[in-house]
Design an enzyme around this catalytic site. Sequence first.
Site, short mmCIF file in Angstrom:
data_model
loop_
_atom_site.label_atom_id
_atom_site.label_comp_id
_atom_site.label_asym_id
_atom_site.label_seq_id
_atom_site.Cartn_x
_atom_site.Cartn_y
_atom_site.Cartn_z
N SER A 1 1.76 12.68 -17.64
CA SER A 1 0.95 12.89 -18.84
C SER A 1 0.91 14.36 -19.19
O SER A 1 1.40 15.22 -18.44
CB SER A 1 -0.47 12.37 -18.62
OG SER A 1 -1.23 13.28 -17.85
N THR B 1 -5.51 0.84 -21.64
CA THR B 1 -5.64 0.16 -20.35
C THR B 1 -6.98 -0.58 -20.29
O THR B 1 -7.84 -0.41 -21.17
CB THR B 1 -5.59 1.17 -19.20
OG1 THR B 1 -6.73 2.04 -19.29
CG2 THR B 1 -4.32 2.01 -19.26
N ASP C 1 0.88 -1.16 0.00
CA ASP C 1 0.00 0.00 0.00
C ASP C 1 0.92 1.22 0.00
O ASP C 1 1.61 1.48 0.99
CB ASP C 1 -0.89 -0.01 1.24
CG ASP C 1 -1.83 1.18 1.31
OD1 ASP C 1 -1.63 2.16 0.56
OD2 ASP C 1 -2.76 1.15 2.14
N LYS D 1 0.22 15.74 -11.51
CA LYS D 1 1.16 15.45 -12.60
C LYS D 1 2.24 16.52 -12.71
O LYS D 1 3.42 16.20 -12.96
CB LYS D 1 0.39 15.33 -13.93
CG LYS D 1 -0.49 14.08 -13.99
CD LYS D 1 0.29 12.82 -13.70
CE LYS D 1 -0.55 11.57 -13.81
NZ LYS D 1 0.20 10.36 -13.42
N TYR E 1 -5.88 16.55 -10.68
CA TYR E 1 -5.06 15.70 -11.53
C TYR E 1 -3.88 16.50 -12.09
O TYR E 1 -2.73 16.03 -12.09
CB TYR E 1 -5.91 15.14 -12.67
CG TYR E 1 -5.16 14.21 -13.61
CD1 TYR E 1 -4.96 12.87 -13.27
CD2 TYR E 1 -4.65 14.67 -14.83
CE1 TYR E 1 -4.28 12.02 -14.13
CE2 TYR E 1 -3.97 13.82 -15.68
CZ TYR E 1 -3.79 12.50 -15.33
OH TYR E 1 -3.10 11.66 -16.18
#
Length: 285
Positions: A152, A199, A69, A168, A164
């Site tokens: 990304s 994916t 984890d 990144k 997000y």
Amino acid sequence: MSESKIAVVTGASRGAGKGIALALGAAGATVYVTGRTTAASAADLPGTVAQTADEVTRRGGTGIPVIVDHSDDDQVAALFDQVRTDHGRLDILVNNAITLPPALTKKGPFWDKPLDLTDLFDVGMRSAYVATYYAAPLLVANGTGLVVNTSSFGGSCYMHGPAYGAGKAAVDKMAHDMAVDFKPFDVAVISLWMGLLKTERTIAAFEADPAMYEGLAASAESVEFPGRIIAALSSHESRMERTGQVLIGAEVAEELGVSDVDGNQPPSHRPFLGDPPTFSSSVIE
């Protein structure tokens, strides 16, 4: 790869991490496959840590499953203690583990989305720092190596909202700054911008609405494509020339002569998603 490498790929039960682990295995590497998924469930996406490790071995490498984890620092420390005990060295670390809350791709402003989107600041941003922290003594003692943060175009353009994007952008800058500390030890650190990957999650979306995603599907990369790039770069003479940079995977692949599993050369999305950031060369201790 010119020799067998010891690699750790985090978050490799499925998706990009799984593909990277398989590609490194196909290049002959011993790959520590980490993640939390121990059993497949009909309600969840397929893939487990053990299944990925088994496939790494079938591809010609040695897959070693380790349940970790990545929000638990003690578990991460134990992972690298295991690598030290088993091999005494590390050649490649791929920081890929990330939490992707279900509402991530929900359309609308960030305040209409749940606050748990910030979970990716922990497993995603912080976990990359922690894994590299514990891997550093092995990389330094080895006298060479490669650290890759998977990232990304969301580090530069608006993609899925500010949580997000911030996550990144953080791992991109982290790669640049870690490269400064690692450079005297011949350890390169890069952030690799991947394209749209096939994916399990993406394929499910394609199959649910083929007409909507027809154009995207045609240019999507296999999940093994980033791993092929990493395998090639780890032994390439230009490795240290690229350290500290944010690199577009498709462009590096073309430069190194790396193709996708189907033999195609995926396109760079730079023309419509923008350029990677350029950081200052100044160093203030």
